[in-house]
Design a protein around this motif. Structure first.
Motif, PDB file in Angstrom:
ATOM      1  N   SER A   9      28.419  66.879  77.045  1.00 12.43           N
ATOM      2  CA  SER A   9      28.470  66.088  75.810  1.00 12.43           C
ATOM      3  C   SER A   9      29.440  66.677  74.802  1.00 12.43           C
ATOM      4  CB  SER A   9      27.075  66.006  75.178  1.00 12.43           C
ATOM      5  OG  SER A   9      26.164  65.443  76.087  1.00 12.43           O
ATOM      6  N   GLY A  10      30.070  67.795  75.128  1.00 12.81           N
ATOM      7  CA  GLY A  10      31.016  68.421  74.221  1.00 12.81           C
ATOM      8  C   GLY A  10      30.389  69.402  73.244  1.00 12.81           C
ATOM      9  N   VAL A  11      29.093  69.670  73.403  1.00  7.83           N
ATOM     10  CA  VAL A  11      28.397  70.593  72.518  1.00  7.83           C
ATOM     11  C   VAL A  11      28.549  72.009  73.065  1.00  7.83           C
ATOM     12  CG1 VAL A  11      26.154  71.243  71.558  1.00  7.83           C
ATOM     13  CG2 VAL A  11      26.742  68.823  71.839  1.00  7.83           C
ATOM     14  N   THR A  12      28.930  72.933  72.190  1.00 12.58           N
ATOM     15  CA  THR A  12      29.051  74.325  72.593  1.00 12.58           C
ATOM     16  C   THR A  12      27.667  74.951  72.597  1.00 12.58           C
ATOM     17  OG1 THR A  12      31.259  74.468  71.657  1.00 12.58           O
ATOM     18  CG2 THR A  12      30.108  76.548  72.038  1.00 12.58           C
ATOM     19  N   GLU A  13      27.324  75.598  73.719  1.00 19.70           N
ATOM     20  CA  GLU A  13      26.027  76.240  73.865  1.00 19.70           C
ATOM     21  C   GLU A  13      26.221  77.720  74.135  1.00 19.70           C
ATOM     22  OE1 GLU A  13      24.484  74.071  77.207  1.00 19.70           O
ATOM     23  OE2 GLU A  13      23.579  72.560  75.910  1.00 19.70           O
ATOM     24  N   THR A  14      25.355  78.524  73.559  1.00 20.12           N
ATOM     25  CA  THR A  14      25.387  79.960  73.807  1.00 20.12           C
ATOM     26  C   THR A  14      24.105  80.328  74.525  1.00 20.12           C
ATOM     27  OG1 THR A  14      26.670  80.322  71.819  1.00 20.12           O
ATOM     28  CG2 THR A  14      25.556  82.237  72.743  1.00 20.12           C
ATOM     29  N   SER A  15      24.245  81.029  75.647  1.00 17.41           N
ATOM     30  CA  SER A  15      23.083  81.448  76.418  1.00 17.41           C
ATOM     31  C   SER A  15      23.214  82.923  76.736  1.00 17.41           C
ATOM     32  CB  SER A  15      22.985  80.637  77.710  1.00 17.41           C
ATOM     33  OG  SER A  15      24.117  80.872  78.510  1.00 17.41           O
ATOM     34  N   PRO A  16      22.083  83.572  77.037  1.00 19.61           N
ATOM     35  CA  PRO A  16      22.165  84.979  77.415  1.00 19.61           C
ATOM     36  C   PRO A  16      23.049  85.147  78.631  1.00 19.61           C
ATOM     37  CG  PRO A  16      19.878  84.269  77.180  1.00 19.61           C
ATOM     38  CD  PRO A  16      20.747  83.043  77.090  1.00 19.61           C
ATOM     39  N   SER A  17      23.700  86.254  78.713  1.00 19.26           N
ATOM     40  CA  SER A  17      24.560  86.538  79.857  1.00 19.26           C
ATOM     41  C   SER A  17      23.730  86.547  81.127  1.00 19.26           C
ATOM     42  CB  SER A  17      25.226  87.900  79.672  1.00 19.26           C
ATOM     43  OG  SER A  17      25.924  88.269  80.829  1.00 19.26           O
ATOM     44  N   SER A  18      24.279  86.005  82.186  1.00 17.89           N
ATOM     45  CA  SER A  18      23.568  86.016  83.464  1.00 17.89           C
ATOM     46  C   SER A  18      24.004  87.205  84.306  1.00 17.89           C
ATOM     47  CB  SER A  18      23.810  84.699  84.208  1.00 17.89           C
ATOM     48  OG  SER A  18      25.190  84.530  84.432  1.00 17.89           O
ATOM     49  N   SER A  19      24.447  88.222  83.645  1.00 19.57           N
ATOM     50  CA  SER A  19      24.908  89.431  84.303  1.00 19.57           C
ATOM     51  C   SER A  19      23.773  90.136  85.015  1.00 19.57           C
ATOM     52  CB  SER A  19      25.506  90.365  83.247  1.00 19.57           C
ATOM     53  OG  SER A  19      25.795  91.609  83.804  1.00 19.57           O
ATOM     54  N   THR A  20      24.116  90.881  86.043  1.00 21.08           N
ATOM     55  CA  THR A  20      23.118  91.663  86.759  1.00 21.08           C
ATOM     56  C   THR A  20      23.346  93.158  86.549  1.00 21.08           C
ATOM     57  OG1 THR A  20      24.441  91.647  88.772  1.00 21.08           O
ATOM     58  CG2 THR A  20      22.812  89.894  88.518  1.00 21.08           C
ATOM     59  N   HIS A  21      24.044  93.515  85.479  1.00 21.32           N
ATOM     60  CA  HIS A  21      24.302  94.919  85.213  1.00 21.32           C
ATOM     61  C   HIS A  21      23.090  95.555  84.524  1.00 21.32           C
ATOM     62  CE1 HIS A  21      28.439  94.486  86.395  1.00 21.32           C
ATOM     63  NE2 HIS A  21      28.508  93.385  85.655  1.00 21.32           N
ATOM     64  N   GLY A  22      22.899  96.835  84.740  1.00 15.98           N
ATOM     65  CA  GLY A  22      21.787  97.535  84.109  1.00 15.98           C
ATOM     66  C   GLY A  22      20.470  97.235  84.799  1.00 15.98           C
ATOM     67  N   ASN A  23      19.382  97.346  84.059  1.00 12.60           N
ATOM     68  CA  ASN A  23      18.050  97.167  84.623  1.00 12.60           C
ATOM     69  C   ASN A  23      17.534  95.740  84.569  1.00 12.60           C
ATOM     70  OD1 ASN A  23      17.744  99.862  85.312  1.00 12.60           O
ATOM     71  ND2 ASN A  23      17.009 100.390  83.283  1.00 12.60           N
ATOM     72  N   LEU A  24      18.283  94.828  83.962  1.00  8.41           N
ATOM     73  CA  LEU A  24      17.820  93.454  83.832  1.00  8.41           C
ATOM     74  C   LEU A  24      18.644  92.521  84.706  1.00  8.41           C
ATOM     75  CD1 LEU A  24      17.374  93.257  79.966  1.00  8.41           C
ATOM     76  CD2 LEU A  24      15.637  93.747  81.686  1.00  8.41           C
ATOM     77  N   ILE A  25      18.010  91.439  85.139  1.00 10.20           N
ATOM     78  CA  ILE A  25      18.695  90.412  85.915  1.00 10.20           C
ATOM     79  C   ILE A  25      18.203  89.060  85.421  1.00 10.20           C
ATOM     80  CG2 ILE A  25      16.980  90.486  87.771  1.00 10.20           C
ATOM     81  CD1 ILE A  25      19.290  89.850  89.741  1.00 10.20           C
ATOM     82  N   ALA A  26      19.093  88.116  85.276  1.00 17.26           N
ATOM     83  CA  ALA A  26      18.713  86.773  84.876  1.00 17.26           C
ATOM     84  C   ALA A  26      17.910  86.132  86.003  1.00 17.26           C
ATOM     85  CB  ALA A  26      19.960  85.951  84.579  1.00 17.26           C
ATOM     86  N   ALA A  27      16.869  85.396  85.638  1.00 18.42           N
ATOM     87  CA  ALA A  27      16.033  84.746  86.647  1.00 18.42           C
ATOM     88  C   ALA A  27      16.870  83.860  87.560  1.00 18.42           C
ATOM     89  CB  ALA A  27      14.928  83.940  85.972  1.00 18.42           C
ATOM     90  N   SER A  28      17.885  83.229  87.010  1.00 20.17           N
ATOM     91  CA  SER A  28      18.727  82.351  87.824  1.00 20.17           C
ATOM     92  C   SER A  28      19.486  83.116  88.900  1.00 20.17           C
ATOM     93  CB  SER A  28      19.713  81.589  86.931  1.00 20.17           C
ATOM     94  OG  SER A  28      20.572  82.493  86.262  1.00 20.17           O
ATOM     95  N   LYS A  29      19.646  84.425  88.717  1.00 16.94           N
ATOM     96  CA  LYS A  29      20.359  85.235  89.697  1.00 16.94           C
ATOM     97  C   LYS A  29      19.435  85.818  90.771  1.00 16.94           C
ATOM     98  CE  LYS A  29      24.495  85.133  87.920  1.00 16.94           C
ATOM     99  NZ  LYS A  29      25.615  84.543  88.613  1.00 16.94           N
ATOM    100  N   VAL A  30      18.118  85.804  90.534  1.00 20.82           N
ATOM    101  CA  VAL A  30      17.183  86.375  91.504  1.00 20.82           C
ATOM    102  C   VAL A  30      17.091  85.490  92.742  1.00 20.82           C
ATOM    103  CG1 VAL A  30      14.785  87.059  91.922  1.00 20.82           C
ATOM    104  CG2 VAL A  30      15.869  87.584  89.747  1.00 20.82           C
ATOM    105  N   SER A  31      17.002  84.177  92.525  1.00 20.00           N
ATOM    106  CA  SER A  31      16.918  83.255  93.652  1.00 20.00           C
ATOM    107  C   SER A  31      18.176  83.373  94.502  1.00 20.00           C
ATOM    108  CB  SER A  31      16.758  81.828  93.134  1.00 20.00           C
ATOM    109  OG  SER A  31      16.601  80.943  94.211  1.00 20.00           O
ATOM    110  N   GLY A  32      17.966  83.573  95.784  1.00 18.00           N
ATOM    111  CA  GLY A  32      19.081  83.747  96.706  1.00 18.00           C
ATOM    112  C   GLY A  32      19.429  85.187  96.994  1.00 18.00           C
ATOM    113  N   THR A  33      18.863  86.127  96.223  1.00 22.39           N
ATOM    114  CA  THR A  33      19.133  87.543  96.458  1.00 22.39           C
ATOM    115  C   THR A  33      18.566  87.949  97.813  1.00 22.39           C
ATOM    116  OG1 THR A  33      19.069  88.023  94.094  1.00 22.39           O
ATOM    117  CG2 THR A  33      18.800  89.890  95.582  1.00 22.39           C
TER     118      THR A  33
END
Length: 136
Positions: A9-33
């Motif tokens: 829709s042309g709206v700018t959205e800001t979301s948390p980084s989906s990076s897997t660096h450090g001790n945290l991982i985005a839930a979207s990155k866990v699936s398929g690991t």
């Protein structure tokens, strides 16, 4: 760190980084690991994670093994505490082999699971020999 995108829709959205660096991982990155046995052999992958709505803790990883193109695939809920992340493999390691999976609690595609059933939860934790996440 955040990630900025523009939606259709042309709206700018800001979301948390989906990076897997450090001790945290985005839930979207866990699936398929990938999931490996103790001999570093890939045995399957994480299909989904189950999160306790009250505490926010990851309760289970639902692992998928077997099947071909989704046919005959089985799903094995495993308490999150039974998995260890290995940076060398860029995946999870668990004490899994064919004999362990043979009798492990599982379900097939299309089969429903009553995640609220306390007896089912106890059975999962007893089978995988880890303390319940809710008793921590």
């Amino acid at each position: 760190m955040s990630h900025t995108t523009t939606n259709p829709s042309g709206v700018t959205e800001t979301s948390p980084s989906s990076s897997t660096h450090g001790n945290l991982i985005a839930a979207s990155k866990v699936s398929g690991t990938s999931v490996y046995d103790l001999n570093d052999k890939k045995v399957g992958s994480v299909d989904d994670v189950m999160i306790d709505k009250s505490s926010g803790r990851v309760a289970y990883a639902v692992l998928s093994f077997g099947g071909f193109l989704g046919i005959g695939e089985k799903y094995y809920p495993m308490p999150w505490a039974a998995l260890k992340y290995d940076t060398r493999l860029d995946g999870f390691v668990a004490a899994i082999d064919a004999t362990v999976l043979e009798d492990a609690p599982s379900y097939s595609a299309g089969e429903s699971v009553d995640w609220a059933d306390e007896a089912y939860g106890r059975r999962l934790h007893e089978y995988w020999k880890v303390a319940p996440y809710y008793g921590l």
